[in-house]
Scaffold this active site. Structure first.
Site, mmCIF file in Angstrom:
data_model
loop_
_atom_site.group_PDB
_atom_site.id
_atom_site.type_symbol
_atom_site.label_atom_id
_atom_site.label_comp_id
_atom_site.label_asym_id
_atom_site.label_seq_id
_atom_site.Cartn_x
_atom_site.Cartn_y
_atom_site.Cartn_z
ATOM 1 N N GLU A 17 -1.053 -30.586 8.597
ATOM 2 C CA GLU A 17 -1.588 -29.645 7.826
ATOM 3 C C GLU A 17 -2.872 -29.017 8.008
ATOM 4 O OE1 GLU A 17 -1.942 -31.355 3.721
ATOM 5 O OE2 GLU A 17 -2.684 -29.646 2.886
ATOM 6 N N TYR A 77 0.804 -1.255 -0.056
ATOM 7 C CA TYR A 77 0.115 -0.050 0.042
ATOM 8 C C TYR A 77 0.823 1.285 -0.005
ATOM 9 C CZ TYR A 77 -4.336 -2.435 0.439
ATOM 10 O OH TYR A 77 -5.469 -3.302 0.204
ATOM 11 N N ASP A 123 -2.474 -34.245 3.899
ATOM 12 C CA ASP A 123 -3.563 -35.004 2.865
ATOM 13 C C ASP A 123 -2.633 -35.785 2.048
ATOM 14 O OD1 ASP A 123 -5.588 -33.826 4.225
ATOM 15 O OD2 ASP A 123 -5.822 -32.202 2.754
#
Lengths: 379, 611
Positions: free
Chosen positions: A212, A116, A264
């Site tokens: 995870e 910004y 996973d």
């Protein structure tokens, strides 16, 4: 009350002087960068900066540190093209911000804030945050420093730790001591962005498990896995932030604890493991600082899908593409990964950590994890 | 009765009209949207042909109206009109026309089109077709209602009378048919008229759509296309069967006369040569040749060299009007055109014209838009089956700066490709006239034409990229480099660095870089000249001083001026080379003016004034 106020101030002052000492080096190096560009102008050399190219093709294994680092291929940012010229202009703007606002005033900004701040830089404005993030990484490489040295911090990512660990954290409001089971809420101890402000005091752990998903992290806490197996659970929240990786590395290095990674069973999760154990392609310049080469992959392995008869989803085209790309990724060039990835390409299936819930809520802590961990020789 | 005799009783002739009644797809009436397009197209083609023959600038009005479940199609022209006796057969008899037996370029060929529309109208609605035609301002117009007797392929007149009509001359036809009106794609009445307008820039077309919306395709030229004349068949590529037919039915008594009169481009000498090569008597009657002799004659045709067929049987659009036509309907940055010379297939002359528009508002990521035309008629359907498409697909467009994702096929890029084939006989793949057959001679001509326009495009694009590279460099030098220099001086707290040397390097310019150093009451001046271009630069470098200089190295020529001295060096620098000059002057009161370069363009010199 006044007394404690004073003490805080004292500590604050002390922190400031320490930071100033470190930032002296950072300022010098950034000035050095600007000076080299300045001299290129004077000598009639087309101004440019050379950087290692940050691609899959340019990472190599460093035998010295057991991690993946950048190779010798370089890319050059030069003012010969509009893009290169703009990048150099942005680099100079960014250096000025870091020198004049951050280092000289001992202040800091987040990555998002820097994006910004560039609003006022006219044609040097960043088009997206990814661009300013990348440029800060470039500056890290050129100066051989870390962004923390420039007082640049990431947004809070909320990665958390739960387990038999006692530590002390230096904060802006003084030192805090805590035990990561007894003194924290159900979500655990939140890892700060500058992990080097932490000192480990003691532990009863036998291993560290990086997890995870939040769902599995909460499941293991609820089932008391941390107590039953003396495990420090680290919730890595998807692709782990630098602070999380640094934290895991320190647990491994300083406390000598084995690290296992539980994700996973899909190609994206293997990349999460790779970034912990081998290093990320994007930040290979920090590998020595962030990577835990001793970390081992626990699961979900493609072979678990068969062995435990897990419920699965079909691999999408993108998944297949990612898997095939991993076959050519030097980080995955081991017999273990080659076998697992080819098996998964064969199965065309993937499984989530939560798939174990189909066999009962205790199955993962009572059956799968003990079996896998003894297979791996950890318990 | 024998079985064969039994079967023979069931054999009977089929009328053409009955045949087409059962096989309407052959004529292009196989789907509801397509029926309307084909009908409009056939009527408009007839009008354009008639106007051209009569030397009138066509002004054609097309209206589609909803009428209950069906559509009413009205097409009206300002053409020469049709005489009363001919009207029924022109509109209500299949295979009736004036063009089938002549070798000349025209839109219509077989005399099927408009009668097929009449047939389709009558099949789907049971209503007759209404025609008004007027041949002169002072004569009354003729109005009639017609249907086709499909068993006999003969017109049946329901009503015929004289009426008043406000036009001086012209023809109006009204048909009612099943159909469906679509817009906003190329396969529509609108799209087909738009394409027609591109290749018929001399015509004004007005379309009134069912909702009342009016589209006018204005004409861009007042000149009619060159009139196409009828010619005799050309000997090149004629087939044996065709030759035998001509021999058998010729009314000529002698073979050499037959050869001279029947074919174009064959004179008395060629006729003699043909006969002697074939071992035939020039005086024998043509119909006396047997199969063997005809075969010898046919192979003699291939041995002798005859001149190309006459061009005046064809009427190309021309490069200028192709350009005008494309400009009218598209916004483009660049147009390349080509008209190929006349060529021959199977005795039929043909020529190929191509227009290639690039850039503007065309879609960058989609496939190039292909506009196919045969004798100025747009081909809307069966793009994939057409020789014109096949020729486009087999060009390797990557060599011409367009992308072709699979290595063959229609290229991708912001371009529109217009291909027009004009011929006395277009070899269509079917009677619905959607696609040109893959005749090798045609494929070869289109290929040559495509490569010609593609080369022009490539030249244009490479010129553009040089320009944009130049613009890019300008941006770096004028906007970005000064900012970097300023920021660096901000950060370091030093004076702004001189960006001149870097500018010279990026622009490939000649750099003149002077430095001066004070020493012991003297000014030691060094001038470094670097050639960053890839050409040898020869020029003079002037240094104008108010006092005389010493230790000038290398030697310079000195010309005394009124108030000082002009030192100049004649230099020639090969690419990438540099040279250092130096001299010394007394330091007091000397002010150095900018060095001057003589003999080069100002934009290739940095760091010196150019005269």
């Amino acid at each position: 009350m006044a007394d404690s106020g004073n003490r805080k101030e004292e500590q604050g002052e002390k922190a400031v002087t320490e930071a100033a000492a470190a930032s002296g080096g950072a300022e010098q190096r950034l000035m050095g960068l600007a000076d080299s560009l300045y001299r290129q102008f004077q000598q009639g050399i087309v101004p440019h900066i050379s950087l290692p190219s940050r691609t899959k093709g340019n990472i190599e294994f460093s035998i010295k540190d057991d991690v993946w680092v950048y190779g010798d291929q370089e890319t050059t940012r030069s003012v010969k093209t509009v893009r290169g010229a703009k990048t150099l202009l942005k680099t100079v703007h960014l250096s000025e911000l870091l020198i004049k606002e951050h280092l000289r005033n001992n202040r800091g900004s987040t990555l998002r804030e820097i994006y910004y701040i560039s609003e006022n830089w006219d044609i040097a404005k960043f088009h997206e945050q990814a661009e300013s993030d990348r440029l800060i990484e470039d500056l890290e490489i050129v100066t051989a420093l870390h962004r923390e040295d420039f007082h640049v911090r990431p947004e809070e990512d909320g990665a958390a730790v739960f387990g038999p660990l006692r530590l002390k954290e230096k904060t802006r409001r003084g030192e805090k001591e805590m035990h990561c089971q007894d003194d924290v809420g159900e979500a655990g101890y939140q890892i700060p962005f500058n992990v080097d402000n932490i000192e480990f005091l003691g532990h009863d752990a036998k291993m560290v498990m990086a997890i995870e998903t939040g769902g599995m992290y909460a499941r293991l806490i609820e089932n008391g896995f941390d107590q039953d197996f003396n495990t420090i659970l680290v919730h890595i929240k998807g692709q782990p932030a630098r602070s999380t990786r640094r934290f895991i590395k320190r647990l491994n290095n300083e406390l000598g604890l084995p690290v296992v990674v539980f994700t996973d069973g899909d190609p994206w999760s293997y990349r999460i493991f790779a970034s912990i154990a081998y290093g990320a392609i994007k930040s290979a310049h920090l590998s020595e600082h962030l990577v835990t080469p001793a970390a081992r992959f626990l699961g979900v392995q493609p072979s678990d899908i068969v062995d435990y008869n897990l419920s699965t989803d079909k691999l999408t085209d993108k998944d297949l593409q990612a898997l095939r790309s991993e076959l050519t990724d030097p980080r995955f060039a081991t017999p273990y990964w080659d076998k697992q990835i080819r098996l998964q390409l064969d199965l065309k299936k993937k499984a989530e950590q939560q798939a174990f819930a189909g066999k009962g809520l205790d199955y993962v802590t009572k059956t799968y994890l003990p079996q896998r961990l003894s297979e791996m020789g950890i318990i | 009765m024998e079985i064969a005799e039994e079967m023979a009783r069931q054999q009977k002739a089929i009328s053409v009209a009955e045949f087409f009644e059962k096989n309407r797809q052959i004529l292009g009436f196989d789907s509801a949207p397509r029926a309307l397009i084909t009908c409009v197209k056939e009527a408009v083609d007839n009008s354009l042909d008639a106007c051209e023959d009569a030397g009138i600038l066509p002004d054609i009005f097309v209206q589609i109206k909803k009428s209950g479940e069906c559509y009413q199609v009205i097409v009206e022209d300002n053409g020469p009109g049709i005489v009363q006796e001919e009207i029924p057969r022109v509109f209500a008899k299949l295979l009736y026309g004036s063009r089938f037996h002549t070798l000349r370029q025209s839109r219509g060929q077989q005399g099927i089109g408009i009668s097929a529309a009449v047939l389709y109208s009558q099949l789907t609605t049971g209503k007759p077709t209404r025609v008004i035609s007027k041949i002169a301002p002072h004569k009354p117009a003729c109005y009639c209602e017609l249907i086709i007797n499909t068993a006999k392929n003969e017109p049946e007149i329901i009503k015929m009378e004289d009426v008043d009509w406000e036009r001086p001359r012209g023809t109006r036809v009204e048909l009612e048919m099943e159909g469906s009106y679509v817009r906003s794609r190329r396969q529509s009445v609108y799209g087909s008229l738009k394409s027609t307008a591109i290749v018929n820039p001399h015509a004004r077309l007005t379309l009134v759509e069912p909702e009342g919306n009016v589209e006018i395709f204005e004409r861009v030229t007042e000149s009619l296309p060159k009139k196409a004349y009828a010619i005799s068949p050309h000997p090149a590529g004629i087939e044996l069967g065709e030759l035998m037919k001509l021999l058998r039915y010729s009314d000529k008594k002698k073979l050499r006369i037959f050869l001279k009169e029947t074919f174009s481009s064959i004179g008395a000498i060629s006729a003699q040569e043909l006969c002697s090569r074939a071992g035939l008597d020039p005086e024998q009657p043509p119909d006396s040749l047997d199969h063997e002799q005809a075969k010898r004659l046919h192979s003699a045709f291939k041995q002798i060299k005859v001149k190309s067929p006459p061009v005046d049987c064809l009427s190309p659009i021309g490069e200028e009007l192709i350009k005008a036509g494309l400009e009218k309907e598209y916004r483009l940055d660049f147009i390349a055109t080509t008209v190929r010379p006349v060529s021959v297939y199977s005795g039929n002359p043909f020529l190929v014209e191509i227009g290639f528009g690039y850039g503007g508002e065309l879609e960058k990521e989609s496939r190039v838009e292909l506009l196919r035309f045969a004798n100025r008629v747009p081909l809307v359907y069966q793009q994939g089956a057409c020789a014109l498409t096949h020729a486009v697909e087999s060009v390797s467009w990557k060599n011409y700066s367009l992308s072709q994702p699979t290595g063959s096929g229609i290229p991708v890029g912001p371009a529109v490709l217009l291909i027009h084939i004009a011929s006395t006989n277009i070899p269509f793949t079917s009677e619905s006239k959607d696609a040109v057959a893959d005749v090798p001679e045609i494929l070869a001509e289109v290929d040559l034409g495509l490569k010609e326009v593609a080369r022009k495009l490539r030249r244009y694009l490479s010129r553009q990229s040089v320009l944009s590279e130049r613009r890019e460099k300008e941006e770096i030098i004028r906007k970005i480099l000064p900012k970097i220099a300023r920021k660096l001086s901000d950060v370091l707290g030093k004076a702004e660095p001189d960006i001149g040397p870097v500018v010279a390097k990026i622009m490939g310019n000649l750099l003149v870089f002077r430095s001066a150093e004070k020493n012991d009451g003297h000014l030691l001046v060094g001038i470094r000249v670097e050639n960053h271009s890839d050409l040898v630069r020869s020029f003079k470098l002037h240094e104008v001083l108010s006092v005389q200089a010493e230790e000038v190295s290398p030697q310079a020529k000195i010309i005394p001026l009124g108030d000082g001295y002009d030192y100049h060096w004649k230099l020639s620098l090969p690419p990438g080379q540099s040279i250092s000059l130096s001299y010394r002057v007394a330091a007091d009161g000397v002010s150095l003016k900018e060095p001057v370069v003589e003999g080069l363009d100002a934009e290739i010199v940095t760091g010196a004034r150019v005269i």
